[in-house]
Scaffold this motif. Sequence first.
Motif, PDB file in Angstrom:
ATOM      1  N   THR A 195      24.497  46.293   2.497  1.00 21.16           N
ATOM      2  CA  THR A 195      24.830  45.324   1.390  1.00 21.16           C
ATOM      3  C   THR A 195      25.897  44.869   1.544  1.00 21.16           C
ATOM      4  N   LEU A 196      27.086  45.304   2.255  1.00 20.25           N
ATOM      5  CA  LEU A 196      28.441  44.702   2.581  1.00 20.25           C
ATOM      6  C   LEU A 196      28.053  43.757   3.903  1.00 20.25           C
ATOM      7  N   PHE A 197      27.234  44.179   4.933  1.00 20.91           N
ATOM      8  CA  PHE A 197      27.181  43.372   5.828  1.00 20.91           C
ATOM      9  C   PHE A 197      26.402  42.164   5.653  1.00 20.91           C
ATOM     10  N   GLY A 198      25.524  42.187   4.670  1.00 20.75           N
ATOM     11  CA  GLY A 198      24.559  41.041   4.187  1.00 20.75           C
ATOM     12  C   GLY A 198      25.729  40.134   3.675  1.00 20.75           C
ATOM     13  N   PHE A 199      26.732  40.395   2.955  1.00 18.03           N
ATOM     14  CA  PHE A 199      27.580  39.695   2.227  1.00 18.03           C
ATOM     15  C   PHE A 199      28.549  39.030   3.268  1.00 18.03           C
ATOM     16  N   PHE A 200      29.272  39.558   4.123  1.00 17.48           N
ATOM     17  CA  PHE A 200      30.169  39.310   5.089  1.00 17.48           C
ATOM     18  C   PHE A 200      29.681  38.683   6.387  1.00 17.48           C
ATOM     19  N   ASN A 201      28.352  39.160   6.864  1.00 17.69           N
ATOM     20  CA  ASN A 201      28.303  39.036   8.433  1.00 17.69           C
ATOM     21  C   ASN A 201      27.087  37.816   8.438  1.00 17.69           C
ATOM     22  N   ALA A 202      26.280  37.787   7.485  1.00 14.27           N
ATOM     23  CA  ALA A 202      25.066  36.884   7.490  1.00 14.27           C
ATOM     24  C   ALA A 202      25.545  35.332   7.611  1.00 14.27           C
ATOM     25  N   PRO A 203      26.467  34.911   6.740  1.00 14.12           N
ATOM     26  CA  PRO A 203      26.843  33.718   6.787  1.00 14.12           C
ATOM     27  C   PRO A 203      27.764  33.537   8.022  1.00 14.12           C
ATOM     28  N   THR A 263      28.307  33.498   1.393  1.00 13.29           N
ATOM     29  CA  THR A 263      28.608  34.727   0.912  1.00 13.29           C
ATOM     30  C   THR A 263      28.272  34.830  -0.462  1.00 13.29           C
ATOM     31  N   LEU A 264      28.432  33.675  -1.295  1.00 14.49           N
ATOM     32  CA  LEU A 264      28.110  33.688  -2.825  1.00 14.49           C
ATOM     33  C   LEU A 264      26.749  33.972  -2.955  1.00 14.49           C
ATOM     34  N   ALA A 265      25.680  33.088  -1.995  1.00 18.48           N
ATOM     35  CA  ALA A 265      24.404  33.263  -2.108  1.00 18.48           C
ATOM     36  C   ALA A 265      23.972  34.817  -2.083  1.00 18.48           C
ATOM     37  N   ALA A 266      24.546  35.661  -1.178  1.00 21.33           N
ATOM     38  CA  ALA A 266      24.225  36.966  -0.620  1.00 21.33           C
ATOM     39  C   ALA A 266      24.641  37.813  -1.911  1.00 21.33           C
ATOM     40  N   VAL A 267      25.679  37.502  -2.704  1.00 21.38           N
ATOM     41  CA  VAL A 267      26.279  38.258  -3.620  1.00 21.38           C
ATOM     42  C   VAL A 267      25.289  37.965  -4.989  1.00 21.38           C
ATOM     43  N   SER A 300      18.864  44.142   0.655  1.00 21.51           N
ATOM     44  CA  SER A 300      19.604  43.590   1.583  1.00 21.51           C
ATOM     45  C   SER A 300      19.135  42.482   2.547  1.00 21.51           C
ATOM     46  N   PHE A 301      17.952  42.680   3.257  1.00 23.66           N
ATOM     47  CA  PHE A 301      17.370  41.829   4.169  1.00 23.66           C
ATOM     48  C   PHE A 301      17.248  40.351   3.248  1.00 23.66           C
ATOM     49  N   VAL A 302      16.883  40.323   2.173  1.00 24.16           N
ATOM     50  CA  VAL A 302      16.942  38.965   1.543  1.00 24.16           C
ATOM     51  C   VAL A 302      18.070  38.517   1.093  1.00 24.16           C
ATOM     52  N   ALA A 303      18.888  39.206   0.821  1.00 26.25           N
ATOM     53  CA  ALA A 303      20.376  38.807   0.434  1.00 26.25           C
ATOM     54  C   ALA A 303      20.944  37.955   1.756  1.00 26.25           C
ATOM     55  N   ALA A 304      20.857  38.864   2.975  1.00 23.68           N
ATOM     56  CA  ALA A 304      20.956  38.362   4.178  1.00 23.68           C
ATOM     57  C   ALA A 304      20.355  36.843   4.469  1.00 23.68           C
ATOM     58  N   GLY A 305      19.155  36.976   4.144  1.00 27.45           N
ATOM     59  CA  GLY A 305      18.216  35.729   4.652  1.00 27.45           C
ATOM     60  C   GLY A 305      18.804  34.615   3.649  1.00 27.45           C
ATOM     61  N   VAL A 339      21.362  29.303   3.184  1.00 28.77           N
ATOM     62  CA  VAL A 339      22.430  28.699   2.604  1.00 28.77           C
ATOM     63  C   VAL A 339      23.450  27.933   3.436  1.00 28.77           C
ATOM     64  N   ASP A 340      23.859  28.899   4.050  1.00 31.07           N
ATOM     65  CA  ASP A 340      25.197  28.473   5.084  1.00 31.07           C
ATOM     66  C   ASP A 340      24.711  27.500   5.793  1.00 31.07           C
ATOM     67  N   ILE A 341      23.600  27.568   6.270  1.00 31.28           N
ATOM     68  CA  ILE A 341      23.087  26.347   7.283  1.00 31.28           C
ATOM     69  C   ILE A 341      22.797  25.035   6.610  1.00 31.28           C
ATOM     70  N   ILE A 342      22.318  25.265   5.372  1.00 29.63           N
ATOM     71  CA  ILE A 342      21.979  24.066   4.532  1.00 29.63           C
ATOM     72  C   ILE A 342      23.355  23.217   4.090  1.00 29.63           C
ATOM     73  N   VAL A 343      24.116  24.038   3.531  1.00 27.68           N
ATOM     74  CA  VAL A 343      25.505  23.547   3.148  1.00 27.68           C
ATOM     75  C   VAL A 343      26.291  23.029   4.377  1.00 27.68           C
ATOM     76  N   SER A 344      26.395  23.766   5.437  1.00 26.00           N
ATOM     77  CA  SER A 344      27.028  23.087   6.663  1.00 26.00           C
ATOM     78  C   SER A 344      26.485  22.004   7.113  1.00 26.00           C
ATOM     79  N   VAL A 345      25.138  21.752   7.277  1.00 26.11           N
ATOM     80  CA  VAL A 345      24.626  20.328   7.631  1.00 26.11           C
ATOM     81  C   VAL A 345      24.967  19.351   6.707  1.00 26.11           C
ATOM     82  N   ILE A 346      24.873  19.424   5.469  1.00 30.74           N
ATOM     83  CA  ILE A 346      25.093  18.291   4.440  1.00 30.74           C
ATOM     84  C   ILE A 346      26.755  18.116   4.531  1.00 30.74           C
TER      85      ILE A 346
END
Lengths: 583, 98
Positions: free
Chosen positions: A443-451, A478-482, A508-513, A518-525
């Motif tokens: 759970t923690l890794f999903g929050f911090f590492n996936a983005p 990170t917010l999306a994962a939380v 956890s897998f879904v939170a990471a995904g 969300v990170d990619i979409i927000v970054s590109v926009i």
Amino acid sequence: MHTGILAADTLIQANAVDYLLIAIYFAFVLGIGFLASRGMSSSVDFFLSGRSLPAWVTGLAFISANLGAVEIMGMSATGAQLGLPTVHYFWIGAVPAMLFLGVVMMPFYYGSKVRSVPEFMKRRFGTGAHLVNAISFAVAQLLIAGINLYLLGSIVHALLGWPLWVALIVAALIVLSYITLGGLKAAIYNEVLQFFVIVAALLPLTILGLYNVGGWDGLASKIEAASAANPDTVASAAGQLNSWPGTALTGFSSDILSVVGIVFGLGFVLSFGYWTTNFVEVQRAMAADSISAARKTPIIGAFPKMFVPFITILPGMIAAVLVTELADFKASGGEAQIAGGAGGNVNYNDSLLLLMRDLLPNGLLGLALAGLLAAFMAGMAANVSAFNTVVSFDLIQEYIIKDRPDEFYVRLGRWATVSATAIAIFTAALASNFSNIMDYLQTLFGFFNAPLFATFILGMFWKRMTATAGWAGLVSGTLAAVLVGVLSDGTLGGLSVGVLPLSGQGASFVAAGAAFVVDIIVSVIVSLVTKPKPEGSLKGLVYSETPKEDLVDAEDAGRPWYARPVPLAGVALVMVIILNVIF
Amino acid sequence: MSTESNKAEPNEADSNSGLLGTLLALFDIRNVIGALLSIYGVILLLMGLFGDPEVEKTGGPNANLWAGIVLLVIGAIFIAWGVLKPVVPDAPHPGDKE
């Protein structure tokens, strides 16, 4: 039977020889710290070990830094509960990402001469992303240090019979003195030593376990019998004895969704996020003596990593059929309150300790306990020292108290270590509320590492990505994962409201995904509407702006294939595919 | 590429004498691993030969004896590696010899 002095009513009956073996290990650890501190001359020595270590040493340290509580207790616990699908944490969830780090990303880290992963973030994206990365990393280290400390304390409790809270405080004090002794070189030497002690501890346990259970066939038939006796509470035997599709692991009812969840959620997002951006790991490779050795560090580490499941997951599976208390606990679906666990009632985290109690004679028992203590101590030490490096140099020196003499920051680092240890005692209490440590960690890794992985990979290959996009992507990911964690069923304990029908690792897998997308979409926009960094400032940081010869070692061309990073990575990849096919 | 590695091997052995100097000279990770595994090997071997083999726990084999022998062999391999290919201080590429 022996009746040791202290052993009357403790879980583990250790005698004088066992304590001697443990004491010898502590003497070696302290000796390494002392000798390494005598040979140290500069701050480069302290933080990057002088960039002087050969690849086999940094490679073993690379996996050893991670061979703490997560791997040994967490993986044997998940193995005891779910069986073979747990190997995905190694063959899908670690090896490919380690190879990717060595082949693709390491040239940027090593070549740009940064001291830490957050520092790379600062050079590529500036202050905002750097702050987000440094703070979230520091917080994650505190939480993980707490888990290591909890497991360390539970072994001391099992060994000496002290109350858990006393054991926690004493274990914390031991780790504190251990950290203050040496720099990164001492840490890396200890990690390499620890690797051998852990293998020496767990391999005899596994072999004896297999011998007693009647080999692989005996294990399989016992798992089938246990599963048939309680089909409602225990995962199916086929699910426990085959790694794919791993529905017991993900909690998904569909085979196809389960495979997608493992490959994308665990294999791609979670593991790449962890292995390629975690400073604790990357720091080991940065200590190598050349760009070629730095690239080979995670690749060499991948070979032993492939075989770690056989000494962690396998003994967990064996414990679940051989140890009476654990078999009863599993038959009840993890509901039964059976006395005799390390931290109170029996749960899956006790698998290895109980198996050691049942199988190992005095002597080997001491070696096994030394291995466990070594792993958790080094794991916590790695978390706490990474925390104080980032807090002292990335946060305080950079933003709060600038331009003081070197000694000031060294003193500051000591205080950061003390406070980190104190906080870890509280997070240890938090960790003790979760029956299966892996859930909590994932759970923690999903929050911090996936983005983080999304931001790094986009930033390394897309020069248009802007500084604002760097931090905006991280925060929204990170917010999306939380958010997924809160909506799911029990992932965050009492905080989860259960709107989404997801629990356990699947959530956890879904939170990471979600964090990644969300990170990619927000970054590109955000990149498209903000001003890009000037072209010249991205050399060494972005692929298209860096001359190809800066990314490879010129001397590699003359070496045999097994001494070059890319062919070595190819061999590792083929081996891990073969393992996946066999199991 | 690796100009840093030259300054990375400080001449600590020169400035120390006696026991500390000897220890620093032997402070190669291969010797450290070899020493620890060999000590463990000897202790387990002795336990296997003279201690209670506790076959009711292990299910038959004398686990201490076998583990002791294997540890001694691996410890000896590491010490032999350290003796046969010692680290040369100030070598331009200390990592290239494996």
